[in-house]
Design a protein around this motif. Structure first.
Motif, PDB file in Angstrom:
ATOM      1  N   LEU A  28      18.229  22.683   3.163  1.00 21.42           N
ATOM      2  CA  LEU A  28      17.838  23.205   4.523  1.00 21.42           C
ATOM      3  C   LEU A  28      17.201  21.744   5.341  1.00 21.42           C
ATOM      4  CD1 LEU A  28      17.210  25.187   6.800  1.00 21.42           C
ATOM      5  CD2 LEU A  28      15.320  26.200   5.529  1.00 21.42           C
ATOM      6  N   ASN A  29      16.223  21.416   4.419  1.00 23.90           N
ATOM      7  CA  ASN A  29      15.588  20.038   5.302  1.00 23.90           C
ATOM      8  C   ASN A  29      16.592  18.931   5.600  1.00 23.90           C
ATOM      9  OD1 ASN A  29      13.210  21.212   4.685  1.00 23.90           O
ATOM     10  ND2 ASN A  29      12.907  20.073   2.589  1.00 23.90           N
ATOM     11  N   GLU A  30      17.696  18.769   4.630  1.00 21.30           N
ATOM     12  CA  GLU A  30      18.653  17.800   5.075  1.00 21.30           C
ATOM     13  C   GLU A  30      19.512  18.196   6.364  1.00 21.30           C
ATOM     14  OE1 GLU A  30      22.150  15.396   2.722  1.00 21.30           O
ATOM     15  OE2 GLU A  30      21.033  16.805   1.766  1.00 21.30           O
ATOM     16  N   ILE A  31      19.916  19.350   6.437  1.00 19.03           N
ATOM     17  CA  ILE A  31      20.590  19.815   7.554  1.00 19.03           C
ATOM     18  C   ILE A  31      19.602  19.791   8.999  1.00 19.03           C
ATOM     19  CG2 ILE A  31      21.629  21.759   8.525  1.00 19.03           C
ATOM     20  CD1 ILE A  31      22.142  22.961   5.737  1.00 19.03           C
ATOM     21  N   ILE A  57      17.245  17.812   9.650  1.00 17.28           N
ATOM     22  CA  ILE A  57      16.986  16.278   9.907  1.00 17.28           C
ATOM     23  C   ILE A  57      18.420  16.019  10.546  1.00 17.28           C
ATOM     24  CG2 ILE A  57      17.165  14.004   8.862  1.00 17.28           C
ATOM     25  CD1 ILE A  57      14.969  15.134   6.862  1.00 17.28           C
ATOM     26  N   ALA A  58      19.539  16.233   9.989  1.00 16.40           N
ATOM     27  CA  ALA A  58      21.014  15.886  10.287  1.00 16.40           C
ATOM     28  C   ALA A  58      21.075  16.381  11.962  1.00 16.40           C
ATOM     29  CB  ALA A  58      22.074  16.158   9.583  1.00 16.40           C
ATOM     30  N   GLN A  59      20.656  17.683  11.989  1.00 17.20           N
ATOM     31  CA  GLN A  59      20.903  18.329  13.470  1.00 17.20           C
ATOM     32  C   GLN A  59      20.100  17.462  14.396  1.00 17.20           C
ATOM     33  OE1 GLN A  59      18.707  21.768  14.236  1.00 17.20           O
ATOM     34  NE2 GLN A  59      20.222  22.513  15.542  1.00 17.20           N
ATOM     35  N   ASN A  60      18.836  17.040  13.708  1.00 21.44           N
ATOM     36  CA  ASN A  60      17.943  16.353  15.013  1.00 21.44           C
ATOM     37  C   ASN A  60      18.380  14.842  15.249  1.00 21.44           C
ATOM     38  OD1 ASN A  60      16.442  18.884  15.284  1.00 21.44           O
ATOM     39  ND2 ASN A  60      14.925  18.235  13.737  1.00 21.44           N
ATOM     40  N   THR A  61      19.067  14.274  14.302  1.00 22.34           N
ATOM     41  CA  THR A  61      19.250  12.814  14.173  1.00 22.34           C
ATOM     42  C   THR A  61      20.863  12.355  14.594  1.00 22.34           C
ATOM     43  OG1 THR A  61      19.380  12.741  11.970  1.00 22.34           O
ATOM     44  CG2 THR A  61      17.452  12.263  12.909  1.00 22.34           C
ATOM     45  N   LEU A  62      21.800  13.258  14.109  1.00 20.12           N
ATOM     46  CA  LEU A  62      22.914  12.997  14.394  1.00 20.12           C
ATOM     47  C   LEU A  62      23.724  13.199  15.490  1.00 20.12           C
ATOM     48  CD1 LEU A  62      24.309  13.772  10.629  1.00 20.12           C
ATOM     49  CD2 LEU A  62      23.755  11.456  11.418  1.00 20.12           C
ATOM     50  N   ASN A  63      24.768  12.848  15.729  1.00 19.13           N
ATOM     51  CA  ASN A  63      25.724  13.219  17.095  1.00 19.13           C
ATOM     52  C   ASN A  63      27.063  13.397  16.873  1.00 19.13           C
ATOM     53  OD1 ASN A  63      26.742  10.607  17.386  1.00 19.13           O
ATOM     54  ND2 ASN A  63      24.531  10.000  18.194  1.00 19.13           N
ATOM     55  N   GLU A  64      27.751  13.878  17.710  1.00 17.43           N
ATOM     56  CA  GLU A  64      29.116  13.931  17.490  1.00 17.43           C
ATOM     57  C   GLU A  64      29.898  12.655  17.193  1.00 17.43           C
ATOM     58  OE1 GLU A  64      30.612  15.388  21.228  1.00 17.43           O
ATOM     59  OE2 GLU A  64      29.478  17.318  21.312  1.00 17.43           O
ATOM     60  N   SER A  65      29.409  11.735  17.514  1.00 10.78           N
ATOM     61  CA  SER A  65      30.189  10.264  16.859  1.00 10.78           C
ATOM     62  C   SER A  65      30.113  10.276  15.548  1.00 10.78           C
ATOM     63  CB  SER A  65      29.705   9.162  17.594  1.00 10.78           C
ATOM     64  OG  SER A  65      28.336   8.949  17.206  1.00 10.78           O
ATOM     65  N   ARG A  67      30.362  16.861   8.560  1.00  9.68           N
ATOM     66  CA  ARG A  67      31.419  17.507   7.690  1.00  9.68           C
ATOM     67  C   ARG A  67      31.310  17.498   6.477  1.00  9.68           C
ATOM     68  NH1 ARG A  67      35.167  19.979  10.710  1.00  9.68           N
ATOM     69  NH2 ARG A  67      35.654  19.175  12.647  1.00  9.68           N
ATOM     70  N   ASP A  68      30.606  16.198   5.755  1.00 12.23           N
ATOM     71  CA  ASP A  68      30.519  15.680   4.444  1.00 12.23           C
ATOM     72  C   ASP A  68      29.349  16.747   4.210  1.00 12.23           C
ATOM     73  OD1 ASP A  68      30.917  14.344   1.909  1.00 12.23           O
ATOM     74  OD2 ASP A  68      28.647  13.648   2.547  1.00 12.23           O
ATOM     75  N   LEU A  69      28.178  16.764   4.900  1.00  4.91           N
ATOM     76  CA  LEU A  69      27.117  17.356   4.787  1.00  4.91           C
ATOM     77  C   LEU A  69      27.562  19.183   4.703  1.00  4.91           C
ATOM     78  CD1 LEU A  69      24.145  18.025   4.274  1.00  4.91           C
ATOM     79  CD2 LEU A  69      23.654  17.638   6.724  1.00  4.91           C
ATOM     80  N   ILE A  70      28.215  19.451   5.582  1.00  2.80           N
ATOM     81  CA  ILE A  70      28.540  20.837   5.536  1.00  2.80           C
ATOM     82  C   ILE A  70      29.526  21.275   4.361  1.00  2.80           C
ATOM     83  CG2 ILE A  70      30.066  22.587   6.657  1.00  2.80           C
ATOM     84  CD1 ILE A  70      29.611  21.311   9.345  1.00  2.80           C
ATOM     85  N   PHE A  71      30.269  20.241   3.780  1.00  2.67           N
ATOM     86  CA  PHE A  71      31.172  20.491   2.740  1.00  2.67           C
ATOM     87  C   PHE A  71      30.264  20.751   1.498  1.00  2.67           C
ATOM     88  CE2 PHE A  71      33.208  18.841  -1.162  1.00  2.67           C
ATOM     89  CZ  PHE A  71      34.155  19.702  -1.347  1.00  2.67           C
ATOM     90  N   ARG A  72      29.288  19.825   1.336  1.00  2.00           N
ATOM     91  CA  ARG A  72      28.265  20.096   0.394  1.00  2.00           C
ATOM     92  C   ARG A  72      27.450  21.209   0.335  1.00  2.00           C
ATOM     93  NH1 ARG A  72      24.209  16.434   0.099  1.00  2.00           N
ATOM     94  NH2 ARG A  72      24.689  15.382   2.268  1.00  2.00           N
ATOM     95  N   VAL A  73      27.035  21.663   1.625  1.00  2.00           N
ATOM     96  CA  VAL A  73      26.320  22.879   1.508  1.00  2.00           C
ATOM     97  C   VAL A  73      27.146  24.249   1.110  1.00  2.00           C
ATOM     98  CG1 VAL A  73      24.947  24.719   3.120  1.00  2.00           C
ATOM     99  CG2 VAL A  73      24.678  22.089   3.362  1.00  2.00           C
TER     100      VAL A  73
END
Length: 240
Positions: free
Chosen positions: A28-31, A33-41, A47-53
């Motif tokens: 949850l913490n990793e997701i 952080i990813a939501q707040n720092t990553l973008n569509e590029s 997708r790798d994070l979603i796969f691991r979750v």
């Protein structure tokens, strides 16, 4: 099953579940952080994070499947869940349709095509939920059928014969197998529904949905644990 092995299995699954929940919090913490720092590029990273979750959830259902095979009856009121968590149960777990409420509340930028696909999936899931509930009802009705009911009526009046005991054993085994199939099918519907919802969403939307799922689960867990601690404290106080 040898004496004591059932208790060992329960203890083993309970330990697994505690560790699984800790990893759930980490994900949850990793997701977040990813939501707040990553973008569509950075779609590949997302997708790798979603796969691991999703693999993390699959790990839970695989372990649950093994426990279900050992004793399916226990899975309808497992000791590792609080009463509050169990109040949300639908065939030994959360209702698959809950995913649709979560996605509609957490993702506010769905396009028309996504809304149409989610609504279609919602209808299909509702039909499958009803089919499973109908099957469970048939199984529950069979419990009251002879020879189980006949033996229950005789119990305490006269000892059952060996033949009647064998009939009961056979019926219990049939019941166990039928219940195991229903729970397995319900778990498959849960995982398939979540995976299909994620498949409809874009990667960033998928992160928001998975955040909502994990936050709900962990919040219900936290409140349930707090209530149990308060109840235990009150019981202890009453004993003085």
């Amino acid at each position: 099953m040898p004496p004591g092995s059932y208790e060992t299995n329960i203890s083993s699954f309970s330990s697994f579940f505690q560790g699984w929940l800790q990893r759930q919090e980490q994900f949850l913490n990793e997701i977040i952080i990813a939501q707040n720092t990553l973008n569509e590029s950075q779609e590949g990273v997302i997708r790798d994070l979603i796969f691991r979750v999703l693999a993390h959830y699959q790990e839970y259902y695989e372990e649950k499947s093994r426990m279900t095979h050992r004793n399916v009856f226990y899975m309808f009121s497992p000791a590792w869940f609080t009463p509050l968590e169990k109040s949300f149960f639908w065939i030994a777990g959360f209702k698959p349709g809950l995913a649709f409420s979560l996605v509609m509340n957490s993702v506010n930028d769905l396009n028309e095509n996504q809304v149409e696909r989610i609504n279609r999936l919602r209808v299909e899931t509702r039909v499958e939920e009803k089919n499973l509930m109908d099957e469970l009802a048939k199984i529950q009705e069979s419990v009251a059928a002879p020879p189980l009911m006949r033996l229950a009526q005789q119990f305490g009046i006269e000892l059952p014969s060996d033949r009647e005991i064998r009939e009961v054993d056979e019926n219990i085994e049939t019941l166990r197998s039928a219940m195991e199939i229903v729970v397995t099918d319900a778990d498959r519907l849960r995982t398939r529904t979540a995976e299909n919802v994620v498949g409809i969403l874009n990667p960033l939307q998928g992160l928001r949905f998975l955040i909502a799922v994990a936050q709900l689960q962990l919040r219900i867990r936290m409140i349930g644990m707090q209530r149990e601690a308060e109840r235990h404290q009150m019981d202890t106080s009453d004993g003085w």
